[in-house]
Motif scaffolding. Structure first.
Motif: not given
Length: 262
Positions: A76-91
């Motif tokens: 499955r591929t899950i779309d997270l949408g654009p990363a916020p500017e403050s995002a450093t990683s994805v949990w």
């Protein structure tokens, strides 16, 4: 020798020394490719066996976007949408519900579960992934068509805390993006949490030797010379002088069969 090779060597050597002592969920990750993802999955520290989130220098993680939880089967591929500017990683927090191997994102890591692991805490793994594991703001979990899983994803901001300092002016805690403190957190063979001197650890784990390597052959020769040997270093309280146990690097503390392979 390149910095990348030196760091990869150190990561593997220390990984073998400490891996039997870290929490079981951290043992479930497997390498299916290269890179530094394993370091990130260990919370930014390659050799701290103590609880990362209570040690000076450990990460403080906060979500910067809504969590997405999906239960499904197969790839499955899950779309997270654009990363916020403050995002450093994805949990990433994944639980296997059936026995299978689950490839996670584009970074070359996977979670392998047995029938006993399925749906239990030992079949769960979690940690921050670099944003590079996403493709077009989407995360792909790849597995067999009948393999069931539950996956939670969220953009997070992760910042390292400061190391603490003892009365002698030595820093202590865990390694992070700023390097390593003078005293590095470990769990001694007697189960007590304490600290080893960075210089002692670097001598025992191969980091000191690696500075003199000029080729992979040098590293292999060094490993062959130490094959089957164990090296024990002193563990101290945070003052760096009060001994509380020992930390062993060698075959006796190597990884279990299900540990990640470099």
């Amino acid at each position: 020798m390149s910095d990348e090779f030196r760091q990869a060597l150190r990561t593997e050597l220390v990984h073998r020394a400490e891996h039997a002592r870290v929490r079981r969920w951290r043992r479930r990750w497997q390498w299916i490719g290269g890179g530094t993802l394993g370091v990130l999955l260990a919370g930014g520290a390659t050799f701290a066996a103590a609880d990362l989130f209570s040690q000076p220098g450990g990460p403080v993680t906060s979500t910067v976007a809504d969590e997405i939880t999906v239960t499904g089967t197969g790839t499955r591929t899950i779309d997270l949408g654009p990363a916020p500017e403050s995002a450093t990683s994805v949990w990433v927090d994944v639980t296997c519900l059936t026995a299978a191997t689950y490839e996670l994102g584009a970074g070359g890591a996977a979670l392998t579960c047995t029938a006993d692991d399925a749906g239990t805490e030992t079949g769960r793994a979690f940690g921050p992934f670099p944003l590079s594991v996403l493709r077009d703001d989407a995360f792909t979990l790849a597995t067999g068509p009948d393999a069931a899983w539950e996956l939670t994803l969220a953009y997070v901001n992760e910042q390292s805390t400061d190391w603490a300092m003892n009365e002698s002016g030595q820093t202590y805690g865990i390694g992070n993006g700023n390097g390593s403190p003078d005293l590095i957190a470990v769990i001694a063979t007697n189960g007590r949490e304490g600290y080893v001197h960075r210089a002692d650890l670097e001598e025992a784990d191969g980091t000191a030797a690696a500075r003199g390597f000029t080729s992979p052959e040098d590293a292999l020769r060094w490993q062959e010379e130490r094959a089957g040997k164990s090296f024990t270093i002193q563990v101290y309280e945070a003052d760096g002088t009060t001994p509380i146990g020992e930390f062993t690097i060698g075959p006796s503390s190597g990884p279990p069969a299900d540990a990640p392979q470099g």
